[in-house]
Motif scaffolding. Sequence first.
Motif, short mmCIF file in Angstrom:
data_model
loop_
_atom_site.label_atom_id
_atom_site.label_comp_id
_atom_site.label_asym_id
_atom_site.label_seq_id
_atom_site.Cartn_x
_atom_site.Cartn_y
_atom_site.Cartn_z
N ALA A 157 0.87 -1.16 -0.01
CA ALA A 157 -0.05 -0.16 -0.21
C ALA A 157 0.75 1.26 -0.19
N LYS A 158 2.16 1.32 0.75
CA LYS A 158 2.96 2.34 0.85
C LYS A 158 3.59 2.69 -0.69
N ILE A 159 3.94 1.34 -1.38
CA ILE A 159 4.37 1.57 -2.65
C ILE A 159 3.60 2.29 -3.69
N ALA A 160 2.27 1.76 -3.55
CA ALA A 160 1.25 2.23 -4.43
C ALA A 160 0.66 3.59 -4.18
N SER A 161 1.01 4.29 -2.68
CA SER A 161 0.79 5.61 -2.49
C SER A 161 2.01 6.41 -3.02
N ILE A 162 3.34 5.77 -3.13
CA ILE A 162 4.25 6.58 -3.75
C ILE A 162 3.99 6.70 -5.15
N GLN A 163 3.37 5.72 -5.91
CA GLN A 163 3.42 5.67 -7.27
C GLN A 163 2.31 6.67 -7.70
N VAL A 164 1.22 6.79 -6.93
CA VAL A 164 0.22 7.81 -7.28
C VAL A 164 0.79 9.26 -7.16
N ASP A 165 1.39 9.41 -5.87
CA ASP A 165 2.15 10.60 -5.69
C ASP A 165 2.93 11.06 -6.81
N LYS A 166 3.85 10.00 -7.57
CA LYS A 166 4.67 10.32 -8.58
C LYS A 166 3.93 10.64 -9.85
N ALA A 167 2.94 9.86 -10.08
CA ALA A 167 2.02 10.46 -11.20
C ALA A 167 1.52 11.88 -11.11
N ASN A 168 1.01 12.02 -10.00
CA ASN A 168 0.54 13.35 -9.80
C ASN A 168 1.40 14.44 -10.12
N ALA A 169 3.01 14.19 -9.61
CA ALA A 169 3.82 15.15 -9.95
C ALA A 169 4.24 15.12 -11.50
N ASN A 170 4.15 14.15 -12.18
CA ASN A 170 4.56 14.00 -13.47
C ASN A 170 3.58 14.91 -14.34
N LEU A 171 2.01 14.81 -14.02
CA LEU A 171 0.89 15.43 -14.26
C LEU A 171 1.25 16.94 -14.25
N LEU A 172 1.45 17.23 -12.93
CA LEU A 172 1.71 18.68 -12.79
C LEU A 172 3.09 19.31 -13.45
N SER A 173 4.09 18.29 -13.83
CA SER A 173 5.14 18.96 -14.82
C SER A 173 4.73 18.96 -16.15
N ALA A 174 3.76 17.85 -16.54
CA ALA A 174 3.46 18.18 -17.95
C ALA A 174 2.68 19.25 -18.22
N LYS A 175 1.72 19.51 -17.18
CA LYS A 175 0.97 20.83 -17.28
C LYS A 175 1.58 22.05 -17.40
N GLY A 176 2.69 22.10 -16.70
CA GLY A 176 3.72 23.16 -16.61
C GLY A 176 4.23 23.58 -17.83
N ALA A 177 4.42 22.65 -18.82
CA ALA A 177 5.09 22.91 -20.10
C ALA A 177 4.05 23.60 -20.91
N PHE A 178 2.86 23.86 -20.55
CA PHE A 178 1.96 24.64 -21.32
C PHE A 178 1.74 25.94 -20.68
N ASP A 179 2.68 26.53 -19.69
CA ASP A 179 2.53 27.74 -19.11
C ASP A 179 3.16 28.71 -20.05
N PRO A 180 2.56 30.03 -20.17
CA PRO A 180 3.38 31.06 -20.84
C PRO A 180 4.52 31.35 -20.45
N SER A 181 5.54 31.95 -21.25
CA SER A 181 6.74 32.18 -20.92
C SER A 181 7.19 33.41 -21.83
#
Length: 84
Positions: free
Chosen positions: A43-67
């Motif tokens: 269950a701890k490993i699954a929780s870590i994988q969910v957190d990692k997926a959320n971080a990857n999603l946030l990183s991918a959304k950041g690629a669309f930020d205006p600069s």
Amino acid sequence: MKNSLIVTILFLTSNLVCGQNPGELTLGLTDFIQKVKQHHPVAKIASIQVDKANANLLSAKGAFDPSIQYVNDRKTFEAKNYYY
């Protein structure tokens, strides 16, 4: 006679010596599931994988930020950079 007396005394006092009092609360199903989610290694490993997926999603959304970018290499006048 002696053995039956000892057995009778042990039987009568067995209710006093027990591992759990009847008045104590027991662990319910929701509490059990919560404890498993907190402490089980899978269950701890699954929780870590969910957190990692959320971080990857946030990183991918950041690629669309205006600069805002500015390049002043091509700003020349008579072969001189007129901003410096």
